[in-house]
Design a protein around this motif. Structure first.
Motif, mmCIF file in Angstrom:
data_model
loop_
_atom_site.group_PDB
_atom_site.id
_atom_site.type_symbol
_atom_site.label_atom_id
_atom_site.label_comp_id
_atom_site.label_asym_id
_atom_site.label_seq_id
_atom_site.Cartn_x
_atom_site.Cartn_y
_atom_site.Cartn_z
ATOM 1 N N GLU A 5 0.816 -1.450 -0.160
ATOM 2 C CA GLU A 5 -0.080 -0.065 -0.047
ATOM 3 C C GLU A 5 1.133 1.109 -0.019
ATOM 4 O O GLU A 5 0.425 2.151 -0.788
ATOM 5 C CB GLU A 5 -0.954 -0.017 1.257
ATOM 6 C CG GLU A 5 -1.775 1.183 1.217
ATOM 7 C CD GLU A 5 -2.655 1.002 2.324
ATOM 8 O OE1 GLU A 5 -4.022 0.703 1.976
ATOM 9 O OE2 GLU A 5 -2.690 1.206 3.589
ATOM 10 N N SER A 6 1.833 1.305 0.826
ATOM 11 C CA SER A 6 2.829 2.633 0.817
ATOM 12 C C SER A 6 4.133 2.341 0.256
ATOM 13 O O SER A 6 4.980 1.916 0.849
ATOM 14 C CB SER A 6 2.903 2.983 2.584
ATOM 15 O OG SER A 6 3.478 4.178 2.334
ATOM 16 N N SER A 7 4.245 2.799 -1.002
ATOM 17 C CA SER A 7 5.533 2.787 -1.530
ATOM 18 C C SER A 7 6.643 3.505 -0.897
ATOM 19 O O SER A 7 7.763 3.164 -1.002
ATOM 20 C CB SER A 7 5.541 3.153 -3.041
ATOM 21 O OG SER A 7 4.844 4.384 -3.109
ATOM 22 N N SER A 8 6.078 4.691 -0.352
ATOM 23 C CA SER A 8 7.008 5.531 0.515
ATOM 24 C C SER A 8 7.806 4.825 1.606
ATOM 25 O O SER A 8 8.967 5.196 1.878
ATOM 26 C CB SER A 8 6.456 6.897 0.772
ATOM 27 O OG SER A 8 5.447 6.836 1.366
ATOM 28 N N GLU A 9 6.854 4.078 2.340
ATOM 29 C CA GLU A 9 7.437 3.496 3.678
ATOM 30 C C GLU A 9 8.218 2.554 3.308
ATOM 31 O O GLU A 9 9.330 2.297 3.994
ATOM 32 C CB GLU A 9 6.072 2.872 4.355
ATOM 33 C CG GLU A 9 5.246 3.777 4.887
ATOM 34 C CD GLU A 9 4.067 3.296 5.733
ATOM 35 O OE1 GLU A 9 3.780 2.196 5.630
ATOM 36 O OE2 GLU A 9 3.030 4.265 6.418
ATOM 37 N N SER A 10 8.014 1.740 2.264
ATOM 38 C CA SER A 10 8.913 0.779 1.765
ATOM 39 C C SER A 10 10.301 1.214 1.156
ATOM 40 O O SER A 10 11.420 0.964 1.730
ATOM 41 C CB SER A 10 8.231 0.087 0.676
ATOM 42 O OG SER A 10 9.251 -1.135 0.063
ATOM 43 N N THR A 78 -7.261 2.871 -0.242
ATOM 44 C CA THR A 78 -6.460 2.430 0.850
ATOM 45 C C THR A 78 -7.226 1.670 1.880
ATOM 46 O O THR A 78 -8.586 1.540 1.889
ATOM 47 C CB THR A 78 -5.634 3.341 1.868
ATOM 48 O OG1 THR A 78 -6.708 4.202 2.708
ATOM 49 C CG2 THR A 78 -5.051 4.544 0.908
ATOM 50 N N TRP A 79 -6.696 0.973 2.959
ATOM 51 C CA TRP A 79 -7.432 0.154 3.989
ATOM 52 C C TRP A 79 -8.428 0.947 4.690
ATOM 53 O O TRP A 79 -9.418 0.291 5.115
ATOM 54 C CB TRP A 79 -6.632 -0.749 4.445
ATOM 55 C CG TRP A 79 -5.936 -0.143 5.609
ATOM 56 C CD1 TRP A 79 -4.570 0.452 5.506
ATOM 57 C CD2 TRP A 79 -6.341 0.381 7.096
ATOM 58 N NE1 TRP A 79 -4.161 1.051 6.599
ATOM 59 C CE2 TRP A 79 -5.153 1.059 7.494
ATOM 60 C CE3 TRP A 79 -7.320 0.166 7.842
ATOM 61 C CZ2 TRP A 79 -5.193 1.407 8.843
ATOM 62 C CZ3 TRP A 79 -7.331 0.889 9.171
ATOM 63 C CH2 TRP A 79 -6.130 1.705 9.650
ATOM 64 N N PHE A 80 -8.074 2.280 4.648
ATOM 65 C CA PHE A 80 -8.989 3.123 5.526
ATOM 66 C C PHE A 80 -9.880 4.199 4.821
ATOM 67 O O PHE A 80 -10.447 5.146 5.533
ATOM 68 C CB PHE A 80 -8.053 3.875 6.647
ATOM 69 C CG PHE A 80 -6.822 4.452 5.956
ATOM 70 C CD1 PHE A 80 -6.902 6.014 5.743
ATOM 71 C CD2 PHE A 80 -5.603 3.804 5.921
ATOM 72 C CE1 PHE A 80 -5.891 6.666 5.197
ATOM 73 C CE2 PHE A 80 -4.461 4.813 5.270
ATOM 74 C CZ PHE A 80 -4.759 6.009 5.273
ATOM 75 N N GLU A 85 -6.550 12.478 -0.586
ATOM 76 C CA GLU A 85 -5.427 12.600 0.197
ATOM 77 C C GLU A 85 -5.190 11.339 0.947
ATOM 78 O O GLU A 85 -3.837 11.341 1.304
ATOM 79 C CB GLU A 85 -6.099 13.726 1.101
ATOM 80 C CG GLU A 85 -6.997 13.260 2.261
ATOM 81 C CD GLU A 85 -8.454 13.657 1.683
ATOM 82 O OE1 GLU A 85 -9.252 13.726 2.371
ATOM 83 O OE2 GLU A 85 -8.566 13.838 0.273
ATOM 84 N N TYR A 86 -6.034 10.503 1.014
ATOM 85 C CA TYR A 86 -5.313 9.165 1.676
ATOM 86 C C TYR A 86 -4.503 8.751 0.852
ATOM 87 O O TYR A 86 -3.276 8.028 1.160
ATOM 88 C CB TYR A 86 -6.630 8.117 2.124
ATOM 89 C CG TYR A 86 -7.671 8.892 3.155
ATOM 90 C CD1 TYR A 86 -7.088 10.050 3.870
ATOM 91 C CD2 TYR A 86 -8.767 8.577 3.339
ATOM 92 C CE1 TYR A 86 -7.976 10.675 4.874
ATOM 93 C CE2 TYR A 86 -9.741 8.905 4.257
ATOM 94 C CZ TYR A 86 -9.187 9.961 4.989
ATOM 95 O OH TYR A 86 -10.028 10.525 5.938
ATOM 96 N N VAL A 87 -4.945 8.375 -0.328
ATOM 97 C CA VAL A 87 -4.080 7.494 -1.447
ATOM 98 C C VAL A 87 -2.691 8.226 -1.608
ATOM 99 O O VAL A 87 -1.729 7.331 -1.723
ATOM 100 C CB VAL A 87 -4.938 7.591 -2.633
ATOM 101 C CG1 VAL A 87 -4.176 6.720 -3.757
ATOM 102 C CG2 VAL A 87 -6.388 6.589 -2.367
ATOM 103 N N HIS A 88 -2.853 9.736 -1.880
ATOM 104 C CA HIS A 88 -1.472 10.075 -2.290
ATOM 105 C C HIS A 88 -0.568 10.073 -0.803
ATOM 106 O O HIS A 88 0.630 10.159 -0.886
ATOM 107 C CB HIS A 88 -1.735 11.576 -2.769
ATOM 108 C CG HIS A 88 -2.341 11.695 -4.015
ATOM 109 N ND1 HIS A 88 -1.445 11.958 -5.101
ATOM 110 C CD2 HIS A 88 -3.457 11.074 -4.647
ATOM 111 C CE1 HIS A 88 -2.331 11.789 -6.365
ATOM 112 N NE2 HIS A 88 -3.307 11.502 -6.054
#
Length: 261
Positions: A5-10, A78-80, A85-88
């Motif tokens: 889900e989060s490419s930036s966290e990866s 996203t899951w939430f 704004e959530y997706v980006h």
């Protein structure tokens, strides 16, 4: 796992491993982590960032950011929640030096105007009061609730369509890539930045961006989400080997293989 889900966290996980390798003088670790970080950034910019419809159909690519990629599917949610704004935002946080490698100016010039369409107008001052929102009032709350003084919208608010400062901050962090002058005042006006960020970190990011892109127009503008008529431009039709126009066809009919919202 089977989805991401989060490419930036990866990307930041590999960035952290790279820094740890440097700090512990472990060349094998930091070289491997650097390789993985480079591959992760390239993958994110290819399969998550959507400045055009080169990878995905135009209808989907108009979101400008993928939310989640699984083994056999891709979503703009996203899951939430599925708000832009959530997706980006989930693909921007946490804000760190590696964010600059993920979000280049060329991409942000197409991304920000779409994301900015989600920015709500501020509520009139009288509607920010707890007393102006029945649920907050019935709970005996006083002062500011919608939002509070630190920028948080309480669950008792009637502020439909409003946005937490945490998500606004990510939008303005994005803006700083192409227009740091405009972004500075917007970030400075916020109070909430989430548990993984701060005003100081955000302002440092804004101040350290390059000069604004000459002639760039940051006016909010929804992306063109129209369906292109060519069969080859719609993956469902293209996979069936169809040629010519499909969406609609030359007779004005949208075939079953055309994308739908």
């Amino acid at each position: 796992g089977k989805g991401q889900e989060s490419s930036s966290e990866s990307a930041n996980s590999y960035y952290g491993a790279y820094l740890y390798g440097l700090g512990t003088a472990n060349p094998d670790l930091y070289r491997f982590a650097h390789l993985m970080l480079t591959m992760e950034i390239q993958s994110a910019q290819t399969y998550w960032h959507m400045p055009n419809d080169n990878i995905y159909d135009n209808l989907f690519a108009s979101n400008r950011m993928v939310g989640n990629i699984g083994a056999l599917d891709v979503t703009a949610s996203t899951w939430f929640g599925s708000e832009l704004e959530y997706v980006h935002g989930i693909n921007m946080m946490p804000l760190s030096p590696v964010t600059a490698a993920l979000f280049d100016s060329q991409y942000v010039q197409t991304q920000y105007p779409v994301l900015a369409t989600r920015l709500p107008p501020p509520l009139p001052t009288n509607q920010q009061q707890c007393s102006a929102n029945p649920v907050c009032r019935n709970l005996g709350m006083i002062g500011l609730c919608c939002p509070t003084a630190d920028g948080n919208l309480l669950a008792c608010c009637d502020a439909i369509g409003q946005m937490q400062d945490e998500w606004k901050s990510l939008i303005f962090i994005d803006l700083a890539v192409v227009d740091r002058e405009s972004a500075w005042g917007k970030v400075e006006s916020l109070n909430g930045f989430g548990t993984g960020n701060s005003k100081a970190n955000s302002l440092f990011w804004v101040a350290s961006r390059q000069s604004p892109v000459v002639g760039y127009n940051s006016t909010p503008k929804p992306a063109d989400s129209g369906v292109k008529p060519a069969c080859s431009a719609n993956s469902g039709c293209d996979a069936l080997g169809m040629v010519g126009d499909c969406c609609p066809s030359s007779t004005g009919i949208f075939l079953g293989c055309c994308p739908k919202i």
